[in-house]
Design a protein around this motif. Structure first.
Motif, PDB file in Angstrom:
ATOM      1  N   GLY A  96      54.711  19.822  68.811  1.00 29.44           N
ATOM      2  CA  GLY A  96      55.580  18.700  69.589  1.00 29.44           C
ATOM      3  C   GLY A  96      54.912  18.601  71.087  1.00 29.44           C
ATOM      4  O   GLY A  96      53.962  19.175  71.560  1.00 29.44           O
ATOM      5  N   GLY A  97      55.580  17.531  71.832  1.00 22.26           N
ATOM      6  CA  GLY A  97      54.776  17.329  73.031  1.00 22.26           C
ATOM      7  C   GLY A  97      54.360  15.864  73.238  1.00 22.26           C
ATOM      8  O   GLY A  97      54.576  15.198  72.260  1.00 22.26           O
ATOM      9  N   SER A  98      53.237  15.959  74.028  1.00 23.57           N
ATOM     10  CA  SER A  98      52.436  14.515  74.017  1.00 23.57           C
ATOM     11  C   SER A  98      51.369  14.606  73.123  1.00 23.57           C
ATOM     12  O   SER A  98      50.487  15.682  72.793  1.00 23.57           O
ATOM     13  CB  SER A  98      52.341  14.301  75.211  1.00 23.57           C
ATOM     14  N   TYR A  99      50.827  13.285  72.407  1.00 24.60           N
ATOM     15  CA  TYR A  99      49.880  13.217  71.648  1.00 24.60           C
ATOM     16  C   TYR A  99      49.084  11.830  71.912  1.00 24.60           C
ATOM     17  O   TYR A  99      50.031  10.960  72.216  1.00 24.60           O
ATOM     18  CB  TYR A  99      50.084  13.560  70.346  1.00 24.60           C
ATOM     19  N   LEU A 100      48.077  11.581  71.575  1.00 26.07           N
ATOM     20  CA  LEU A 100      47.525  10.515  71.439  1.00 26.07           C
ATOM     21  C   LEU A 100      47.131   9.743  70.277  1.00 26.07           C
ATOM     22  O   LEU A 100      46.651  10.597  69.229  1.00 26.07           O
ATOM     23  CB  LEU A 100      46.228  10.123  72.323  1.00 26.07           C
ATOM     24  N   ILE A 101      47.624   8.793  70.097  1.00 26.98           N
ATOM     25  CA  ILE A 101      47.022   7.939  68.770  1.00 26.98           C
ATOM     26  C   ILE A 101      45.937   7.096  68.866  1.00 26.98           C
ATOM     27  O   ILE A 101      45.794   6.156  69.873  1.00 26.98           O
ATOM     28  CB  ILE A 101      48.379   7.155  68.249  1.00 26.98           C
ATOM     29  N   PHE A 102      44.914   7.416  68.142  1.00 24.69           N
ATOM     30  CA  PHE A 102      43.630   6.599  68.435  1.00 24.69           C
ATOM     31  C   PHE A 102      43.475   5.755  66.908  1.00 24.69           C
ATOM     32  O   PHE A 102      43.076   6.057  66.074  1.00 24.69           O
ATOM     33  CB  PHE A 102      42.343   7.486  68.384  1.00 24.69           C
ATOM     34  N   PHE A 103      43.822   4.504  67.006  1.00 22.25           N
ATOM     35  CA  PHE A 103      43.764   3.521  65.738  1.00 22.25           C
ATOM     36  C   PHE A 103      42.195   3.433  65.537  1.00 22.25           C
ATOM     37  O   PHE A 103      41.950   2.898  64.389  1.00 22.25           O
ATOM     38  CB  PHE A 103      44.477   2.449  65.865  1.00 22.25           C
TER      39      PHE A 103
ATOM     40  N   PHE B 121      46.436  17.788  58.810  1.00 23.65           N
ATOM     41  CA  PHE B 121      46.949  19.122  58.498  1.00 23.65           C
ATOM     42  C   PHE B 121      47.615  19.588  59.964  1.00 23.65           C
ATOM     43  O   PHE B 121      48.819  20.292  59.819  1.00 23.65           O
ATOM     44  CB  PHE B 121      46.019  20.063  57.918  1.00 23.65           C
ATOM     45  N   TYR B 122      46.658  19.855  60.730  1.00 29.77           N
ATOM     46  CA  TYR B 122      46.938  20.388  61.917  1.00 29.77           C
ATOM     47  C   TYR B 122      48.204  19.640  62.755  1.00 29.77           C
ATOM     48  O   TYR B 122      49.306  20.245  63.210  1.00 29.77           O
ATOM     49  CB  TYR B 122      46.155  20.377  63.181  1.00 29.77           C
ATOM     50  N   LEU B 123      48.372  18.487  62.880  1.00 29.18           N
ATOM     51  CA  LEU B 123      49.439  17.647  63.351  1.00 29.18           C
ATOM     52  C   LEU B 123      50.581  17.751  62.613  1.00 29.18           C
ATOM     53  O   LEU B 123      51.813  17.629  62.769  1.00 29.18           O
ATOM     54  CB  LEU B 123      49.300  16.158  63.369  1.00 29.18           C
ATOM     55  N   ALA B 124      50.307  17.841  61.194  1.00 26.67           N
ATOM     56  CA  ALA B 124      51.615  17.951  60.120  1.00 26.67           C
ATOM     57  C   ALA B 124      52.239  19.367  60.151  1.00 26.67           C
ATOM     58  O   ALA B 124      53.542  19.245  60.062  1.00 26.67           O
ATOM     59  CB  ALA B 124      51.369  17.243  58.628  1.00 26.67           C
ATOM     60  N   PHE B 125      51.605  20.455  60.406  1.00 24.51           N
ATOM     61  CA  PHE B 125      52.093  21.670  59.968  1.00 24.51           C
ATOM     62  C   PHE B 125      51.967  22.499  61.415  1.00 24.51           C
ATOM     63  O   PHE B 125      52.801  23.452  61.423  1.00 24.51           O
ATOM     64  CB  PHE B 125      51.464  22.151  58.738  1.00 24.51           C
TER      65      PHE B 125
ATOM     66  N   MET C 106      56.386   6.513  63.969  1.00 23.10           N
ATOM     67  CA  MET C 106      54.977   6.197  64.082  1.00 23.10           C
ATOM     68  C   MET C 106      54.120   7.452  63.743  1.00 23.10           C
ATOM     69  O   MET C 106      52.855   7.103  63.264  1.00 23.10           O
ATOM     70  CB  MET C 106      54.677   5.461  65.494  1.00 23.10           C
ATOM     71  N   PHE C 107      54.525   8.554  64.226  1.00 22.56           N
ATOM     72  CA  PHE C 107      53.693   9.844  64.182  1.00 22.56           C
ATOM     73  C   PHE C 107      53.529  10.119  62.728  1.00 22.56           C
ATOM     74  O   PHE C 107      52.359  10.419  62.322  1.00 22.56           O
ATOM     75  CB  PHE C 107      54.534  11.105  64.824  1.00 22.56           C
ATOM     76  N   ASN C 108      54.408   9.886  61.689  1.00 21.26           N
ATOM     77  CA  ASN C 108      54.092  10.448  60.337  1.00 21.26           C
ATOM     78  C   ASN C 108      53.321   9.358  59.736  1.00 21.26           C
ATOM     79  O   ASN C 108      52.597   9.800  58.916  1.00 21.26           O
ATOM     80  CB  ASN C 108      55.633  10.232  59.604  1.00 21.26           C
ATOM     81  N   TRP C 109      53.427   8.141  60.085  1.00 20.33           N
ATOM     82  CA  TRP C 109      52.264   7.199  59.511  1.00 20.33           C
ATOM     83  C   TRP C 109      50.960   7.484  60.127  1.00 20.33           C
ATOM     84  O   TRP C 109      49.792   7.452  59.108  1.00 20.33           O
ATOM     85  CB  TRP C 109      52.564   5.888  60.112  1.00 20.33           C
ATOM     86  N   TYR C 110      50.980   7.751  61.423  1.00 21.63           N
ATOM     87  CA  TYR C 110      49.399   8.176  61.773  1.00 21.63           C
ATOM     88  C   TYR C 110      48.799   9.547  60.900  1.00 21.63           C
ATOM     89  O   TYR C 110      47.660   9.422  60.687  1.00 21.63           O
ATOM     90  CB  TYR C 110      49.557   8.497  63.243  1.00 21.63           C
ATOM     91  N   VAL C 111      49.847  10.440  60.857  1.00 20.40           N
ATOM     92  CA  VAL C 111      49.148  11.755  59.992  1.00 20.40           C
ATOM     93  C   VAL C 111      49.005  11.299  58.697  1.00 20.40           C
ATOM     94  O   VAL C 111      47.838  11.650  58.110  1.00 20.40           O
ATOM     95  CB  VAL C 111      50.292  12.710  60.169  1.00 20.40           C
ATOM     96  N   GLY C 112      49.704  10.408  58.044  1.00 18.68           N
ATOM     97  CA  GLY C 112      49.309   9.875  56.671  1.00 18.68           C
ATOM     98  C   GLY C 112      48.120   9.418  56.414  1.00 18.68           C
ATOM     99  O   GLY C 112      47.480   9.489  55.703  1.00 18.68           O
TER     100      GLY C 112
END
Length: 100
Positions: free
Chosen positions: A54-61, A46-50, A1-7
């Motif tokens: 780690g740790g917690s993050y929020l996904i805002f669709f 870029f920040y999230l990918a590189f 899910m994280f990779n999809w969000y970053v993409g």
């Protein structure tokens, strides 16, 4: 899910930057908004990918509503107004004068 969000963030940023680069059918304000938000989206991806360790993050669709609105706005503003022929202009003038 994280990779999809970053993409999706990166894709949204690239699309918005591409819209900002096009001059046709947009106001300077619209181009500026596209450029700023495109850079923000791409920078955050870029920040999230590189850089994100780690740790917690929020996904805002909800963040993906803005790119959709900007793309729709771009294509709505590019729709050319129909150019009337002399016959069509005369017909419309006739209809106005006849009170129809």
């Amino acid at each position: 899910m994280f990779n999809w969000y970053v993409g999706l963030l990166a894709l949204s940023g690239v699309i918005m930057l591409a819209l900002a680069a096009l001059r046709q059918g947009q106001s300077n304000t619209s181009r500026t908004v596209n450029g700023i938000f495109g850079a923000v989206y791409l920078g955050y991806a870029f920040y999230l990918a590189f850089l994100f360790d780690g740790g917690s993050y929020l996904i805002f669709f909800q963040a993906f509503i803005l790119p959709v609105v900007m793309v729709v706005n771009f294509f709505r503003n590019r729709t050319p107004q129909p150019k009337l022929t002399e016959t069509q202009k005369a017909w419309r003038e006739y209809q106005r004068s006849a009170g129809r």
